[in-house]
Motif scaffolding. Structure first.
Motif, PDB file in Angstrom:
ATOM      1  N   TYR A  84      68.447 -23.208 -33.879  1.00  0.00           N
ATOM      2  CA  TYR A  84      68.031 -24.544 -34.317  1.00  0.00           C
ATOM      3  C   TYR A  84      66.937 -24.490 -35.371  1.00  0.00           C
ATOM      4  O   TYR A  84      66.820 -25.402 -36.202  1.00  0.00           O
ATOM      5  N   LEU A 104      73.823 -20.868 -26.655  1.00  0.00           N
ATOM      6  CA  LEU A 104      74.925 -21.821 -26.542  1.00  0.00           C
ATOM      7  C   LEU A 104      74.848 -22.625 -25.255  1.00  0.00           C
ATOM      8  O   LEU A 104      75.309 -23.769 -25.206  1.00  0.00           O
ATOM      9  N   TYR A 107      72.551 -25.195 -26.243  1.00  0.00           N
ATOM     10  CA  TYR A 107      73.257 -25.982 -27.267  1.00  0.00           C
ATOM     11  C   TYR A 107      74.097 -27.090 -26.635  1.00  0.00           C
ATOM     12  O   TYR A 107      74.106 -28.230 -27.118  1.00  0.00           O
ATOM     13  N   GLU A 108      74.770 -26.762 -25.535  1.00  0.00           N
ATOM     14  CA  GLU A 108      75.629 -27.752 -24.883  1.00  0.00           C
ATOM     15  C   GLU A 108      74.834 -28.907 -24.302  1.00  0.00           C
ATOM     16  O   GLU A 108      75.362 -30.007 -24.136  1.00  0.00           O
ATOM     17  N   SER A 110      71.955 -29.945 -25.740  1.00  0.00           N
ATOM     18  CA  SER A 110      71.015 -30.360 -26.776  1.00  0.00           C
ATOM     19  C   SER A 110      71.649 -31.310 -27.787  1.00  0.00           C
ATOM     20  O   SER A 110      72.872 -31.495 -27.820  1.00  0.00           O
ATOM     21  N   LYS A 113      74.268 -29.928 -30.834  1.00  0.00           N
ATOM     22  CA  LYS A 113      75.732 -29.909 -30.825  1.00  0.00           C
ATOM     23  C   LYS A 113      76.309 -31.045 -31.677  1.00  0.00           C
ATOM     24  O   LYS A 113      77.422 -30.924 -32.208  1.00  0.00           O
ATOM     25  N   TYR A 114      75.560 -32.125 -31.821  1.00  0.00           N
ATOM     26  CA  TYR A 114      76.028 -33.227 -32.662  1.00  0.00           C
ATOM     27  C   TYR A 114      75.799 -32.936 -34.144  1.00  0.00           C
ATOM     28  O   TYR A 114      76.593 -33.346 -34.992  1.00  0.00           O
ATOM     29  N   TYR A 116      75.257 -29.761 -35.592  1.00  0.00           N
ATOM     30  CA  TYR A 116      75.654 -28.451 -36.078  1.00  0.00           C
ATOM     31  C   TYR A 116      76.896 -27.968 -35.321  1.00  0.00           C
ATOM     32  O   TYR A 116      76.846 -26.990 -34.585  1.00  0.00           O
ATOM     33  N   PRO A 117      78.029 -28.645 -35.508  1.00  0.00           N
ATOM     34  CA  PRO A 117      79.235 -28.280 -34.748  1.00  0.00           C
ATOM     35  C   PRO A 117      79.734 -26.875 -35.044  1.00  0.00           C
ATOM     36  O   PRO A 117      80.400 -26.265 -34.202  1.00  0.00           O
ATOM     37  N   ALA A 120      79.222 -23.924 -32.479  1.00  0.00           N
ATOM     38  CA  ALA A 120      80.052 -23.781 -31.282  1.00  0.00           C
ATOM     39  C   ALA A 120      81.010 -22.600 -31.397  1.00  0.00           C
ATOM     40  O   ALA A 120      81.491 -22.076 -30.381  1.00  0.00           O
TER      41      ALA A 120
END
Length: 377
Positions: A84, A104, A107-108, A110, A113-114, A116-117, A120
């Motif tokens: 991030y 990750l 990330y799920e 946070s 995820k919206y 910085y797709p 994934a």
């Protein structure tokens, strides 16, 4: 943009940091590629894709020089908060091809995820959560550079012996964070962007410290930061945002993090406020509801007053130093000194921060995810 314009008028000593539009304009392929005089990448060195082709020399936090052939297109990191921070400097990118599996997991949960797709799809098979690298798996990824903790000397040596370039980073202080941002900025031809972020960071925290400086030490709150059940953080960890938000840590005489303590010690400290870190599944309701076997938390002032909170996750967990530390400072200050920060609207602060730093507009539901899970009782 008010704070950025204010900074331009008042903080000229930082030099050449034209912030107007800077924090929003560093996204997408159309971003201006302005650089500081120190940048080793020139406009003449760019190919038709805008990728630098001349050497880039990075000095890591072991004092070692790493020479890259140009802006790397295949980057791996073992370091959990790195993605991030990378995103804040670089923006959306397919170049971060591999990361720690713990990154990750965060990330799920946070907001990243919206925004910085692409992350994934990052590979997590090359490293475990203790930062030990599987060389065979890493070589399959053909990374141009790997980021690793500076204290993982054997792992660094193992990768370098395999012909992999490694940048060593150090954790813990605000200065370390600034170094990370500058290293990423130089590596990806975003030096001006890096300085904008650092300047914005200080300007934003300054809004809090200006008010905190009006308090006496007697007004500071006694706070306990728990990394897990009966584990606390002592001095050397998170001191920056503790002091900046007008608090003292009763465990400051201890050195280190995740230190084992007993209930008798916690009774002695009797904190005004308890914060639970986001690296543990423990929740405020576990303490307030006395759900932890063999422990009685009900006699503590913090519990009696309902002052137990879970530290939020934004782009990443707010526990360690990161680009969202200014939000952590404001969140703490609002809880600890509600009258002094009566006009501080954290939803607006988070929303404005994401617009200015990430160039991203959070929905109300996204704001709920960040701020509404801090108390569950």
């Amino acid at each position: 943009m008010r704070r950025i314009k204010y900074f331009m008028l008042t903080c000229v000593t930082v030099g050449c940091m034209a912030l107007t539009g800077g924090c929003q304009g560093a996204r997408g392929e159309g971003v201006a590629k302005e650089k500081s005089e120190e940048s080793v990448i020139t406009e003449a060195s760019r190919d038709e894709k805008g990728i630098g082709k001349e050497e880039i020399v990075i000095v890591d936090q072991l004092g070692k020089e790493i020479v890259l052939d140009g802006v790397p297109e295949r980057v791996a990191t073992t370091i959990m908060p790195f993605p991030y921070i990378y995103y804040a400097v670089v923006g959306n990118s397919d170049h971060l091809i591999a990361c720690n599996p713990s990154s990750l997991l965060a990330y799920e949960d946070s907001a990243l995820k919206y925004m910085y797709p692409e992350l994934a799809h990052a590979n997590t098979e090359f490293v475990d959560t203790s930062f030990v690298v599987n060389i065979e798996e890493l070589l399959k990824l053909e990374p141009e550079v790997v980021f690793q903790w500076n204290y993982m000397e054997e792992e660094i040596a193992k990768m370098e012996a395999a012909g992999i370039k490694v940048v060593a980073l150090q954790y813990g202080t605000l200065e370390d964070l600034e170094t990370w941002i500058r290293i990423i900025g130089k590596m990806f031809d975003k030096e001006k962007r890096a300085e904008e972020l650092i300047a914005y960071f200080h300007d934003s925290v300054g809004e809090v410290t200006e008010k905190i400086d009006t308090l006496s030490l007697e007004d500071y709150k006694n706070i306990l930061i728990m990394s897990d059940n009966l584990k606390v953080n002592g001095s050397g960890f998170y001191e920056y945002y503790v002091g900046k938000s007008g608090a003292v840590n009763p465990a400051q005489d201890l050195s280190g993090e995740a230190l084992n303590v007993n209930m008798e010690q916690i009774y002695q400290w009797n904190p005004d406020i308890i914060y639970i870190g986001n690296f543990t599944s423990m929740q405020p309701s576990d303490i307030v509801g006395n759900k932890l076997e063999g422990q009685d938390w009900s006699v503590l002032d913090a519990v009696a007053k309902g002052q137990v909170y879970k530290i939020p996750i934004g782009g990443y967990r707010w526990d360690p130093p990161g680009v969202e530390t200014p939000l952590m400072v404001k969140w703490l200050a609002k809880i600890q000194h509600p009258q002094l920060f009566e006009d501080l609207d954290m939803r607006k602060e988070v929303s404005d921060f994401y617009k200015e730093v990430y160039g991203f507009e959070l929905t109300e539901a996204m704001l709920d995810e960040i701020l509404n899970d801090t108390q569950d009782f």
